[in-house]
Motif scaffolding. Structure first.
Motif, mmCIF file in Angstrom:
data_model
loop_
_atom_site.group_PDB
_atom_site.id
_atom_site.type_symbol
_atom_site.label_atom_id
_atom_site.label_comp_id
_atom_site.label_asym_id
_atom_site.label_seq_id
_atom_site.Cartn_x
_atom_site.Cartn_y
_atom_site.Cartn_z
ATOM 1 N N THR A 175 12.042 -3.662 3.460
ATOM 2 C CA THR A 175 13.483 -4.304 3.349
ATOM 3 C C THR A 175 14.558 -3.334 3.003
ATOM 4 O O THR A 175 14.254 -1.413 3.121
ATOM 5 N N ASP A 176 15.486 -2.896 3.237
ATOM 6 C CA ASP A 176 17.097 -2.814 3.568
ATOM 7 C C ASP A 176 16.817 -2.136 2.377
ATOM 8 O O ASP A 176 18.260 -2.897 1.420
ATOM 9 N N TRP A 177 16.490 -1.224 1.369
ATOM 10 C CA TRP A 177 17.181 -1.040 0.193
ATOM 11 C C TRP A 177 18.624 -0.348 -0.357
ATOM 12 O O TRP A 177 19.000 -1.007 -1.619
ATOM 13 N N LYS A 204 20.462 -4.429 -0.740
ATOM 14 C CA LYS A 204 20.011 -4.153 -1.135
ATOM 15 C C LYS A 204 21.094 -4.653 -3.132
ATOM 16 O O LYS A 204 21.035 -4.666 -3.703
ATOM 17 N N TRP A 205 20.780 -3.020 -2.397
ATOM 18 C CA TRP A 205 21.213 -2.344 -4.346
ATOM 19 C C TRP A 205 23.005 -2.055 -4.975
ATOM 20 O O TRP A 205 22.822 -2.969 -5.274
ATOM 21 N N MET A 218 12.661 -5.446 -9.113
ATOM 22 C CA MET A 218 12.736 -4.202 -7.587
ATOM 23 C C MET A 218 11.729 -2.917 -7.395
ATOM 24 O O MET A 218 11.918 -2.547 -6.796
ATOM 25 N N GLU A 219 12.177 -2.407 -8.561
ATOM 26 C CA GLU A 219 11.228 -1.539 -8.908
ATOM 27 C C GLU A 219 9.991 -1.258 -8.354
ATOM 28 O O GLU A 219 9.245 -0.880 -7.582
ATOM 29 N N LEU A 242 9.644 -2.045 -4.588
ATOM 30 C CA LEU A 242 10.078 -1.160 -4.028
ATOM 31 C C LEU A 242 8.571 0.557 -4.098
ATOM 32 O O LEU A 242 8.347 0.373 -3.324
ATOM 33 N N ARG A 253 14.290 6.034 2.158
ATOM 34 C CA ARG A 253 12.540 5.565 1.381
ATOM 35 C C ARG A 253 13.397 6.645 -0.302
ATOM 36 O O ARG A 253 12.962 5.999 -1.522
ATOM 37 N N ALA A 274 16.298 5.876 -2.221
ATOM 38 C CA ALA A 274 16.061 4.289 -2.935
ATOM 39 C C ALA A 274 15.513 4.543 -4.478
ATOM 40 O O ALA A 274 15.722 3.534 -5.453
#
Length: 345
Positions: free
Chosen positions: A202-204, A207-208, A233-234, A237, A259, A262
């Protein structure tokens, strides 16, 4: 139809002896060991999976049961989902007619159901009396098999058979494990579907950005929705980080940076938005769980900042990911997730 409420904990093989010894401290109403063979079915277009349903035939000793698990609610490692069961006399590919016996589908594909993957495992379970509740504890060890691919099963399921869900949290919190544990939101069925398919990180960062943008655009403050969104989300992740090979990150400096970054964004958000947690708790929880939760947030946030400094100074991707993995499977993270799940229950 029944509503299954359970907590799932991913563990190491060594956890079995610790669990068995720990359960001697409680009143055990039943104890059994068995081998469970499960075959999961779907249509060629994954009609059921797309609706977050799982259809299986389970063989338990000489008994066969067709089960349809429907989409429920998963928060952290707490699962709550309706399931429908139909006893069978022989193991044959399920039919559309049987599927309609289980659930009122408006329309089903014209194609035939087919086996997708299997999960075969040894289960040791105990029925435990705890406070005002009865809890089934099941330790599962085995394999998920999809075509030529395999993945080990090593997990503990804590199912509330009767009583209240807070007793379930209390019981899980008594566990003696100090390391190599984390709450899992992924069912065996979900893992089976993913096993033979290509997965992507995932492109965190984006996403954030999207999450914060939506938050700014909201006219009303819905703390409950924000809390559940962040917790979801957590959990994703966390599980994504632990499900991929460490080599995927350690061989790429920027993947390691992203990573760890994130998790920094996550805990920075918790640090800056303490009102979200305060709004979720009862007056009693403000005295019992909230102080400990806020303290654990600060502890983990400090660990993440130290990890960023370590990586910046050493450029050691492998050690950095190893330290991150150890933190995610630690007792402090375990206890923190229990408290978060309590607020959402």
């Amino acid at each position: 139809m029944s509503n299954e409420i359970e907590i799932k904990l991913a563990v190491s093989d060594q956890a079995f002896n610790e669990l068995e010894e720990h359960l001697k401290n409680f009143t055990c109403l039943a104890h059994k060991k068995q081998f469970l063979s499960n075959t999961y079915y779907d249509y060629p277009d994954h009609f059921l999976a797309k609706r977050k349903m799982g259809l299986r035939i389970r063989q338990e000793d000489q008994e066969l049961t067709l089960t349809l698990k429907t989409n429920g609610k998963v928060v952290g490692g707490l699962h709550s989902r309706p399931e429908y069961n139909l006893p069978l006399t022989e193991k044959e590919t399920p039919t559309n007619a049987q599927l309609r016996e289980l659930y009122p589908f408006e329309q089903l594909p014209s194609s035939t159901l087919q086996p997708i993957f299997s999960t075969d495992f040894n289960r040791t379970f105990w029925l435990v009396e705890f406070q005002q509740s009865k809890i089934e504890v099941a330790f599962d060890q085995g394999q998920i098999i999809a075509g030529e691919s395999e993945q080990p099963i090593c997990e503990i399921e804590f199912e509330l058979k009767s009583g209240n869900v807070q007793d379930l949290f209390d019981f899980v919190e008594t566990l003696p494990f100090e390391r190599d544990i984390y709450f899992s939101s992924a069912s065996k069925a979900k893992r089976g579907y993913l096993l033979d398919s290509k997965q992507f990180l995932t492109d965190w960062l984006n996403k954030w950005r999207d999450f914060l943008k939506e938050e700014r655009e909201e006219s009303a403050v819905d703390f409950c929705a924000k809390f559940n969104s962040v917790l979801k989300m957590e959990q994703k992740l966390l599980e994504e980080t632990l499900s991929f090979s460490p080599a995927l990150f350690s061989q790429d400096f920027m993947k390691t940076v992203e990573r760890v970054g994130a998790f920094f964004n996550l805990y920075h958000y918790y640090d800056e938005n303490g009102k979200i947690l305060e709004a979720m708790v009862t007056e009693k929880q403000k005295e019992t769980f909230l102080p400990a939760l806020l303290e654990s947030n600060q502890t983990i946030f400090a660990e993440i900042r130290d990890l960023i400094r370590f990586h910046s100074e050493t450029k050691d991707n492998e050690k950095t990911i190893e330290k991150l993995t150890t933190l995610l499977k630690s007792r402090v993270y375990f206890e923190r997730m229990i408290k978060l799940m309590r607020f959402s229950a």
